[in-house]
Design a protein around this motif. Structure first.
Motif, PDB file in Angstrom:
ATOM      1  N   TRP A 151       0.741  -1.227  -0.089  1.00 26.98           N
ATOM      2  CA  TRP A 151      -0.115  -0.062  -0.118  1.00 26.98           C
ATOM      3  C   TRP A 151       0.966   1.268   0.001  1.00 26.98           C
ATOM      4  N   LYS A 152       1.999   1.350   0.875  1.00 29.44           N
ATOM      5  CA  LYS A 152       2.912   2.380   0.799  1.00 29.44           C
ATOM      6  C   LYS A 152       3.587   2.593  -0.512  1.00 29.44           C
ATOM      7  N   LYS A 153       3.767   1.377  -1.071  1.00 31.16           N
ATOM      8  CA  LYS A 153       4.715   1.674  -2.241  1.00 31.16           C
ATOM      9  C   LYS A 153       3.791   2.355  -3.407  1.00 31.16           C
ATOM     10  N   ASP A 154       2.511   2.061  -3.342  1.00 32.70           N
ATOM     11  CA  ASP A 154       1.627   2.740  -4.594  1.00 32.70           C
ATOM     12  C   ASP A 154       0.237   2.741  -4.109  1.00 32.70           C
ATOM     13  N   PRO A 155       0.007   3.590  -3.279  1.00 29.11           N
ATOM     14  CA  PRO A 155      -1.469   3.766  -2.576  1.00 29.11           C
ATOM     15  C   PRO A 155      -2.691   3.658  -3.824  1.00 29.11           C
ATOM     16  N   GLY A 156      -2.326   4.355  -4.716  1.00 27.81           N
ATOM     17  CA  GLY A 156      -3.364   4.314  -6.002  1.00 27.81           C
ATOM     18  C   GLY A 156      -3.688   3.071  -6.765  1.00 27.81           C
ATOM     19  N   LYS A 157      -2.761   2.213  -6.528  1.00 27.61           N
ATOM     20  CA  LYS A 157      -3.031   0.975  -7.304  1.00 27.61           C
ATOM     21  C   LYS A 157      -3.527  -0.170  -6.651  1.00 27.61           C
ATOM     22  N   ILE A 183       0.638   7.685   4.756  1.00 27.89           N
ATOM     23  CA  ILE A 183       0.199   7.598   3.143  1.00 27.89           C
ATOM     24  C   ILE A 183      -1.038   8.921   3.347  1.00 27.89           C
ATOM     25  N   ASP A 187      -4.629  10.275  -1.399  1.00 21.37           N
ATOM     26  CA  ASP A 187      -3.931   9.366  -2.267  1.00 21.37           C
ATOM     27  C   ASP A 187      -4.585   7.940  -2.210  1.00 21.37           C
ATOM     28  N   ASN A 189      -7.247   5.105  -2.898  1.00 25.10           N
ATOM     29  CA  ASN A 189      -8.288   4.709  -3.855  1.00 25.10           C
ATOM     30  C   ASN A 189      -9.368   3.843  -3.029  1.00 25.10           C
TER      31      ASN A 189
END
Length: 327
Positions: A151-157, A183, A187, A189
Motif C-alpha cells: 500500500w505504501k509503495k503505490d497507494p493508488g494501485k 500515506i 491518495d 483509492n
C-alpha cells in the motif's frame, strides 16, 4: 465518539425490528412493547451490518415474546440517505423506525443531503463493534505487514473497498490507517459499496486489494476460510479471532463503529416512549445478550434523549475529522 488519537474515531451498531405484532400472550401485550403495524427500515442492501443486526434483533424480539411476527425491509441508496429522506417524510408515523449508524452520519456530510439525523426522533444506540481488515483467501497478502508494504509503495494501485459511503465507518477506518502509515488520505483509492453484502463479492473476487467492514458481517466467511483476516481496528484483539490490532501492527490509531435506531419526526411523547420501551426490552433480553456474543458486538445501549445528544456530537466530530483528513 471517542478519539484515541487526534484523528481516530470510534463508533458501532444498528438494529431493525419490524412488523405488525400480534396482541396476545407472549407478544408484548402485557409489557407494553407491542406496536401493531410497526415497520423497521434498513437503509442499505441485504447482507450488510445494518441488515444482519436487523434480522437478528427481529428474531430475538419474537423469541423473547416482546412482539409477534417482525418484518425487516430494505430501502438502499446513497449511503443510507435515501432511507433517511423517506423516514423524515413520514412525519408523525409512530409505526416506522430505521436502523442506522455512523455510516449514515458520514453520508449526510458527503452527500450534502438536506435531511439530517437532527430531523429524526432518536430511539436508541444499540451496539459498538470493531472494523476488520480482510482479503480473499487467494490474496498475495498473508499479513497486515505485507499489505502495508504494498500500500505504501503505490497507494493508488491498491483499491480498498468499504461498505459505506465516504464519511462512513468503512471509509474513515482505512483513511486513519493510511494517515498512521504515512500515506496521504487523498491518495487512497477508496471504492464504496452500499453495505457489506455488496462488498463481499469484490473481496472474494480480488477486485479490491483489501476490504474494511464490521467484524460481525464476515465471521462466517473468515471461519470458513474464504476470507483472510489481517487486523482488527479496535483497542483490543477480538476473542476467537487470530489477528493483531492496528497498534500491534505499528499503526498509531484505532477505530470502532456503532449502530442504533431512529424514528420519524413529529411523534407524540407516547409514541416515542413506546418505541424506546420496546428496544429497551430487547436490550434486556437473554436472546439479545447471546446475539451480542455470537456476532462480536459490544453492548453500547443509550436510549432516547441520551442517544440524541450522542448523535449531535457524532455529527460534529465526523465533520471535523473529514476536514482534518482533507476530505
Amino acid at each position: 465518539m471517542r478519539l484515541r488519537t487526534p484523528f481516530a474515531l470510534l463508533g458501532a451498531a444498528l438494529l431493525v425490528l419490524v412488523g405488525p405484532p400480534l396482541l396476545g400472550p407472549g407478544t408484548g401485550s402485557d409489557t407494553g412493547t407491542a406496536i401493531p403495524g410497526l415497520r423497521f427500515m434498513v437503509p442499505n442492501t441485504p447482507g450488510g451490518g445494518y441488515d444482519i443486526t436487523a434480522r437478528t434483533a427481529a428474531k430475538n424480539a419474537e423469541d423473547a415474546g416482546l412482539t409477534g411476527d417482525v418484518e425487516v425491509f430494505n430501502l438502499p441508496g446513497a449511503g443510507g440517505t435515501v432511507g433517511l429522506t423517506r423516514l423524515v417524510g413520514e412525519r408523525g408515523n409512530g409505526r416506522l423506525a430505521m436502523s442506522m449508524g455512523l455510516g449514515v452520519v458520514g453520508a449526510v456530510h458527503t452527500n450534502k443531503t438536506p435531511r439530517t439525523l437532527a430531523d429524526t426522533t432518536p430511539i436508541a444506540r444499540l451496539t459498538e463493534e470493531q472494523d476488520i481488515v480482510v482479503v480473499g483467501k487467494d490474496s498475495p497478502y498473508k499479513t497486515i505487514q505485507d499489505l502495508l508494504a504494498a500500500w505504501k509503495k503505490d497507494p493508488g494501485k491498491l483499491p480498498v473497498g468499504g461498505g459505506s459511503s465516504p464519511g462512513g465507518p468503512d471509509h474513515l477506518a482505512p483513511m486513519l490507517m493510511a494517515q498512521a502509515a504515512g500515506i496521504a488520505p487523498k491518495d487512497v483509492n477508496y471504492v464504496p459499496f452500499d453495505g457489506g453484502g455488496e462488498l463481499l463479492a469484490s473481496i472474494l473476487g480480488n477486485k479490491v486489494g483489501f476490504g474494511v467492514s464490521g467484524v460481525g458481517e464476515y465471521l462466517d466467511q473468515i471461519k470458513a476460510g474464504e476470507l483472510r483476516l489481517l487486523a482488527v481496528t479496535g483497542p483490543k484483539r477480538v476473542p476467537g479471532l487470530d489477528a493483531p490490532t492496528l497498534r500491534e501492527a505499528g499503526l498509531d490509531t484505532e477505530f470502532t463503529n456503532w449502530r442504533g435506531i431512529v424514528a420519524p419526526p413529529g411523534l407524540s411523547d407516547a409514541e416515542r416512549d413506546k418505541l424506546v420501551t420496546l428496544v429497551t426490552g430487547l436490550h434486556g433480553s437473554p436472546q439479545w445478550r447471546e446475539s451480542l456474543k455470537t456476532h462480536g458486538w459490544n453492548d453500547a445501549f443509550l436510549p432516547g434523549a441520551e442517544f440524541g445528544t450522542f448523535l449531535t456530537e457524532q455529527d460534529r466530530r465526523v465533520g471535523s475529522v473529514l476536514k482534518e483528513l482533507g476530505l
